[in-house]
Design an enzyme around this catalytic site. Structure first.
Site, PDB file in Angstrom:
ATOM      1  N   LEU A  72       0.864  -1.185   0.000  1.00  0.00           N
ATOM      2  CA  LEU A  72       0.000   0.000   0.000  1.00  0.00           C
ATOM      3  C   LEU A  72       0.903   1.240   0.000  1.00  0.00           C
ATOM      4  O   LEU A  72       1.743   1.391   0.896  1.00  0.00           O
ATOM      5  CB  LEU A  72      -0.887  -0.028   1.260  1.00  0.00           C
ATOM      6  CG  LEU A  72      -1.622   1.251   1.663  1.00  0.00           C
ATOM      7  CD1 LEU A  72      -2.544   1.756   0.566  1.00  0.00           C
ATOM      8  CD2 LEU A  72      -2.428   0.997   2.947  1.00  0.00           C
ATOM      9  N   TYR A  92       5.605  22.526   8.603  1.00  0.00           N
ATOM     10  CA  TYR A  92       6.132  21.394   7.834  1.00  0.00           C
ATOM     11  C   TYR A  92       7.294  20.728   8.579  1.00  0.00           C
ATOM     12  O   TYR A  92       7.306  19.506   8.751  1.00  0.00           O
ATOM     13  CB  TYR A  92       6.586  21.849   6.446  1.00  0.00           C
ATOM     14  CG  TYR A  92       7.203  20.707   5.653  1.00  0.00           C
ATOM     15  CD1 TYR A  92       6.408  19.675   5.161  1.00  0.00           C
ATOM     16  CD2 TYR A  92       8.583  20.623   5.452  1.00  0.00           C
ATOM     17  CE1 TYR A  92       6.969  18.611   4.461  1.00  0.00           C
ATOM     18  CE2 TYR A  92       9.145  19.565   4.751  1.00  0.00           C
ATOM     19  CZ  TYR A  92       8.333  18.560   4.258  1.00  0.00           C
ATOM     20  OH  TYR A  92       8.886  17.496   3.582  1.00  0.00           O
ATOM     21  N   LYS A 126       7.493  16.795  10.264  1.00  0.00           N
ATOM     22  CA  LYS A 126       8.485  15.784   9.916  1.00  0.00           C
ATOM     23  C   LYS A 126       9.273  15.334  11.151  1.00  0.00           C
ATOM     24  O   LYS A 126       9.731  14.179  11.207  1.00  0.00           O
ATOM     25  CB  LYS A 126       9.406  16.309   8.809  1.00  0.00           C
ATOM     26  CG  LYS A 126       8.674  16.474   7.471  1.00  0.00           C
ATOM     27  CD  LYS A 126       8.070  15.158   6.982  1.00  0.00           C
ATOM     28  CE  LYS A 126       7.335  15.274   5.675  1.00  0.00           C
ATOM     29  NZ  LYS A 126       6.826  13.995   5.149  1.00  0.00           N
TER      30      LYS A 126
HETATM   31  N1  LIG Z   1      10.905  16.816  -2.629  1.00  0.00           N
HETATM   32  C1  LIG Z   1      11.649  17.065  -1.558  1.00  0.00           C
HETATM   33  O1  LIG Z   1      12.610  17.872  -1.621  1.00  0.00           O
HETATM   34  C2  LIG Z   1      11.373  16.344  -0.258  1.00  0.00           C
HETATM   35  C3  LIG Z   1      12.341  16.443   0.757  1.00  0.00           C
HETATM   36  C4  LIG Z   1      12.108  15.791   1.953  1.00  0.00           C
HETATM   37  C5  LIG Z   1      10.960  15.052   2.145  1.00  0.00           C
HETATM   38  N2  LIG Z   1      10.030  14.974   1.143  1.00  0.00           N
HETATM   39  C6  LIG Z   1       8.824  14.179   1.410  1.00  0.00           C
HETATM   40  O2  LIG Z   1       8.671  13.209   0.397  1.00  0.00           O
HETATM   41  C7  LIG Z   1       7.287  12.844   0.295  1.00  0.00           C
HETATM   42  C8  LIG Z   1       6.887  12.832  -1.170  1.00  0.00           C
HETATM   43  O3  LIG Z   1       6.994  14.138  -1.687  1.00  0.00           O
HETATM   44  P1  LIG Z   1       7.493  14.443  -3.179  1.00  0.00           P
HETATM   45  O4  LIG Z   1       8.756  15.198  -3.074  1.00  0.00           O
HETATM   46  O5  LIG Z   1       7.460  13.207  -3.984  1.00  0.00           O
HETATM   47  O6  LIG Z   1       6.364  15.506  -3.613  1.00  0.00           O
HETATM   48  P2  LIG Z   1       5.203  15.440  -4.717  1.00  0.00           P
HETATM   49  O7  LIG Z   1       5.774  15.135  -6.059  1.00  0.00           O
HETATM   50  O8  LIG Z   1       4.467  16.720  -4.530  1.00  0.00           O
HETATM   51  O9  LIG Z   1       4.296  14.208  -4.253  1.00  0.00           O
HETATM   52  C9  LIG Z   1       3.389  14.301  -3.178  1.00  0.00           C
HETATM   53  C10 LIG Z   1       2.406  13.165  -3.263  1.00  0.00           C
HETATM   54  O10 LIG Z   1       1.486  13.282  -2.153  1.00  0.00           O
HETATM   55  C11 LIG Z   1       0.158  13.211  -2.673  1.00  0.00           C
HETATM   56  N3  LIG Z   1      -0.780  14.018  -1.881  1.00  0.00           N
HETATM   57  C12 LIG Z   1      -0.685  15.349  -1.613  1.00  0.00           C
HETATM   58  N4  LIG Z   1      -1.777  15.742  -0.939  1.00  0.00           N
HETATM   59  C13 LIG Z   1      -2.580  14.648  -0.804  1.00  0.00           C
HETATM   60  C14 LIG Z   1      -3.854  14.427  -0.225  1.00  0.00           C
HETATM   61  N5  LIG Z   1      -4.540  15.424   0.379  1.00  0.00           N
HETATM   62  N6  LIG Z   1      -4.396  13.176  -0.272  1.00  0.00           N
HETATM   63  C15 LIG Z   1      -3.727  12.167  -0.889  1.00  0.00           C
HETATM   64  N7  LIG Z   1      -2.513  12.315  -1.437  1.00  0.00           N
HETATM   65  C16 LIG Z   1      -1.951  13.553  -1.408  1.00  0.00           C
HETATM   66  C17 LIG Z   1       0.258  13.784  -4.084  1.00  0.00           C
HETATM   67  O11 LIG Z   1      -0.805  13.261  -4.890  1.00  0.00           O
HETATM   68  P3  LIG Z   1      -2.110  14.100  -5.358  1.00  0.00           P
HETATM   69  O12 LIG Z   1      -1.692  15.530  -5.537  1.00  0.00           O
HETATM   70  O13 LIG Z   1      -2.500  13.416  -6.631  1.00  0.00           O
HETATM   71  O14 LIG Z   1      -3.103  13.894  -4.270  1.00  0.00           O
HETATM   72  C18 LIG Z   1       1.585  13.201  -4.544  1.00  0.00           C
HETATM   73  O15 LIG Z   1       1.406  11.901  -5.034  1.00  0.00           O
HETATM   74  C19 LIG Z   1       6.515  13.851   1.152  1.00  0.00           C
HETATM   75  O16 LIG Z   1       6.175  13.255   2.380  1.00  0.00           O
HETATM   76  C20 LIG Z   1       7.526  14.982   1.365  1.00  0.00           C
HETATM   77  O17 LIG Z   1       7.286  15.661   2.561  1.00  0.00           O
HETATM   78  C21 LIG Z   1      10.207  15.598  -0.057  1.00  0.00           C
END
Ligand SMILES: NC(=O)c1ccc[n+]([C@@H]2O[C@H](COP(=O)([O-])OP(=O)(O)OC[C@H]3O[C@@H](n4cnc5c(N)ncnc54)[C@H](OP(=O)(O)O)[C@@H]3O)[C@@H](O)[C@H]2O)c1
Length: 254
Positions: A7, A153, A157
């Site tokens: 999942l 945020y 985390k």
């Molecule tokens: N990118 C970075 O620099 C970074 C750094 C550290 C940690 N992270 C963490 O990595 C994880 C993934 O982020 P990412 O970088 O891959 O960003 P991303 O490309 O924006 O992906 C975020 C995902 O979360 C989903 N999401 C957002 N709001 C949602 C909601 N209300 N219900 C269900 N799904 C939802 C989005 O899908 P939908 O919009 O289709 O709902 C998307 O699939 C997050 O937890 C983020 O905090 C990212």
């Protein structure tokens, strides 16, 4: 032989999408959750063609309090047993706390903390009963320090890291493991959603980060930072005075 089921939340883009590709390549069938149905459908078709993966896609909003239970009801209805849970869905909003709307604040808390905690609580007892299962929670190196300009945020985390580490300890010797992946700057849609600038130096790819998380999860590691620089940051924050960290960590909006 039936494939194990994973999942994955947040599978419609970025790191979560790459987790889905990795798990499919490793012969898992997938239950995917995110809001954008078109993205999930496209991904399901890609994985079916490439790996013969069966995908159950649920376009649901995880900030709604009933969504985790709804997902579990769908899983039970389909007669599936979850062997891997990847809590990847997460988002951040940049801006000072006093000027940020309550909607933006609660969206972060409800997605990054409440949905992740609920899904973990709903899945873990079943895994413990089976004496088998892996949970991977996506934290961030942001969780190691306070984040002026993105305070909520960073705090969410910190919660993810603390919860995951405690659960890693609580589940030791049970056949179930809980791992926390802490990415640093990663190319995805995250920074567009957060209205933040994206730079050139030090950025990792989403597939590279997902691979680090997947390998750590398979080994049952407690915590993994994505890449050498981020590992250094997560270690370094323990020795830098908190006052100095506050200056270094100040987040600027676009
Ligand atoms: N990118 C970075 O620099 C970074 C750094 C550290 C940690 N992270 C963490 O990595 C994880 C993934 O982020 P990412 O970088 O891959 O960003 P991303 O490309 O924006 O992906 C975020 C995902 O979360 C989903 N999401 C957002 N709001 C949602 C909601 N209300 N219900 C269900 N799904 C939802 C989005 O899908 P939908 O919009 O289709 O709902 C998307 O699939 C997050 O937890 C983020 O905090 C990212």
């Amino acid at each position: 032989m039936a494939r194990p089921i994973a999942l994955i939340t947040g599978a419609s883009s970025g790191i979560g999408l790459e987790f889905a590709r990795l798990l499919a390549a490793n012969r898992y069938d997938l239950v995917l959750v995110a809001r954008r149905q078109d993205r999930l459908t496209g991904l399901a078709e890609e994985l079916k063609t490439k790996y013969g993966t069966t995908v159950w896609a649920h376009d649901l909003d995880l900030t709604l309090s009933e969504t985790p239970q709804r997902v579990m009801q769908e899983i039970e209805k389909a007669g599936l047993t979850i062997e891997v849970l990847i809590n990847d869905a997460g988002l951040g909003h940049a801006g000072t706390f006093a000027t940020m709307s309550w909607e933006e604040i609660s969206e972060q808390v409800n997605l990054n903390i409440v949905a992740l905690t609920k899904l973990t609580r709903l899945v873990l007892p079943g895994m413990l009963a089976q004496k088998k299962g892996k949970i991977l929670n996506v934290g961030s190196i942001a969780g190691f320090l306070p984040g002026p300009g993105m305070a909520v945020y960073y705090a969410t985390k910190a919660f993810v890291i603390s919860l995951s580490e405690a659960l890693w300890q609580e589940t030791r010797g049970t056949g179930v493991t809980v791992t926390c992946l802490c990415p640093g700057l990663t190319r995805s849609e995250f920074h567009t959603v957060a209205h933040m600038k994206s730079g050139k130096l030090g950025w990792m790819t989403a597939d590279g980060v997902a691979k680090i998380g997947f390998d750590a999860m398979v080994k049952g590691k407690r915590l993994v930072s994505a890449g050498g620089v981020n590992t250094l940051v997560s270690w370094g924050t323990r020795f830098v005075p908190r006052r100095l960290l506050l200056l270094i960590a100040t987040v600027r909006r676009q």
